[in-house]
Motif scaffolding. Structure first.
Motif, PDB file in Angstrom:
ATOM      1  N   ASP A  88      52.852  75.077  16.821  1.00  0.00           N
ATOM      2  CA  ASP A  88      53.706  76.099  17.328  1.00  0.00           C
ATOM      3  C   ASP A  88      54.736  76.370  16.254  1.00  0.00           C
ATOM      4  O   ASP A  88      55.202  77.420  15.805  1.00  0.00           O
ATOM      5  N   LYS A 141      46.861  75.150  24.958  1.00  0.00           N
ATOM      6  CA  LYS A 141      47.961  74.826  26.203  1.00  0.00           C
ATOM      7  C   LYS A 141      47.630  74.936  27.311  1.00  0.00           C
ATOM      8  O   LYS A 141      48.093  74.100  28.435  1.00  0.00           O
ATOM      9  N   LYS A 201      45.676  83.019  20.551  1.00  0.00           N
ATOM     10  CA  LYS A 201      44.885  82.921  21.764  1.00  0.00           C
ATOM     11  C   LYS A 201      44.292  81.660  21.725  1.00  0.00           C
ATOM     12  O   LYS A 201      44.214  81.008  22.990  1.00  0.00           O
ATOM     13  N   ASP A 242      47.175  79.351  22.741  1.00  0.00           N
ATOM     14  CA  ASP A 242      47.275  79.426  24.160  1.00  0.00           C
ATOM     15  C   ASP A 242      46.403  78.914  24.942  1.00  0.00           C
ATOM     16  O   ASP A 242      46.805  78.242  25.994  1.00  0.00           O
TER      17      ASP A 242
END
Length: 237
Positions: free
Chosen positions: A194, A115, A109, A112
């Motif tokens: 990642d 990003k 999370k 994300d």
């Protein structure tokens, strides 16, 4: 405080209102380092004559928030070059290490979130607002190092960021091109997270990212000093 609030206030003098209004905009980055303070424009926005604005600027000058240069006028003071350099060098070390420590257990999370913030930063490039970009940039980095398991390292990072805020400067304010480079470097850092890159690789990437911003600042300052020296030389008989 809005201009309307300022005009309606009866508890403070006009000079005090102008002082707080200008200081607030210096503090939040609306008036970035090097921003020229035009008395007439500020007075018109506040609904005052230029006199209280001039008094407010003199007070800010005494506090070191504003400088006055002949033939240029009043400007928001630039950051102390050595203090900024030392803070950025220290932050490069501790933030890089914090990100490396956080990486192995970084929640999906959080990645994300980083990003998503970088996507917002990219969108900001079209209608660039330095203060918003700087705030989002801090949120991006916080998403990546915020789960660092070492509270002392995290405290050092927070102190570095707070010191930067206290210096009232952002390289993005006067070198907007650095913002484009920063977003691209963010993508490289995100890619490392990642693919589960080694902690040392992440640490080095974050450190180089921070130092690249410092290098841009120092190059800008060097060019500014050169221009000032040339202007001074031109003025001599």
């Amino acid at each position: 405080m809005t201009a309307g609030d300022a005009v309606n206030s009866t508890a403070m003098s006009k000079s005090q209102i102008a002082y707080q209004w200008i200081k607030a905009r210096i503090g939040d980055g609306t008036f970035s380092p090097g921003y020229r303070l035009v008395f007439g424009q500020i007075a018109q926005e506040l609904g005052f004559s230029p006199v209280p604005v001039r008094e407010a600027v003199r007070r800010l000058e005494a506090e070191g928030l504003v400088t006055y240069e002949h033939n240029i006028g009043a400007q928001v003071a630039m950051a102390d070059e050595s203090d900024y350099q030392h803070t950025m060098q220290t932050l490069a070390l501790v933030e890089g290490y914090a990100a490396a420590l956080a990486a192995p257990s970084l929640p999906a999370k959080a990645l994300d979130t980083a990003k998503g913030i970088n996507a917002e930063l990219t969108a900001c490039l079209d209608h660039f607002e330095p203060s918003r970009f700087t705030a989002l940039n801090r949120d991006f980095h916080r998403a990546l190092f915020g789960t660092c398991p070492n509270p002392q390292v995290l405290d050092l990072v927070d102190r570095g960021w707070n010191r930067l805020a206290g210096l009232r400067t952002s390289t993005f304010s006067f070198v907007p091109g650095r913002a484009h480079e920063s977003v691209r470097e963010h993508l490289k850092i995100l890619d490392l997270f990642d693919r589960g890159a080694a902690a040392g690789e992440i640490e080095q990437a974050v450190r180089e990212h921070r130092l690249a911003t410092l290098d841009t600042f120092l190059a800008y300052q060097a060019g500014r000093h050169t221009q000032e020296g040339t202007a001074s030389g031109d003025g001599k008989a």
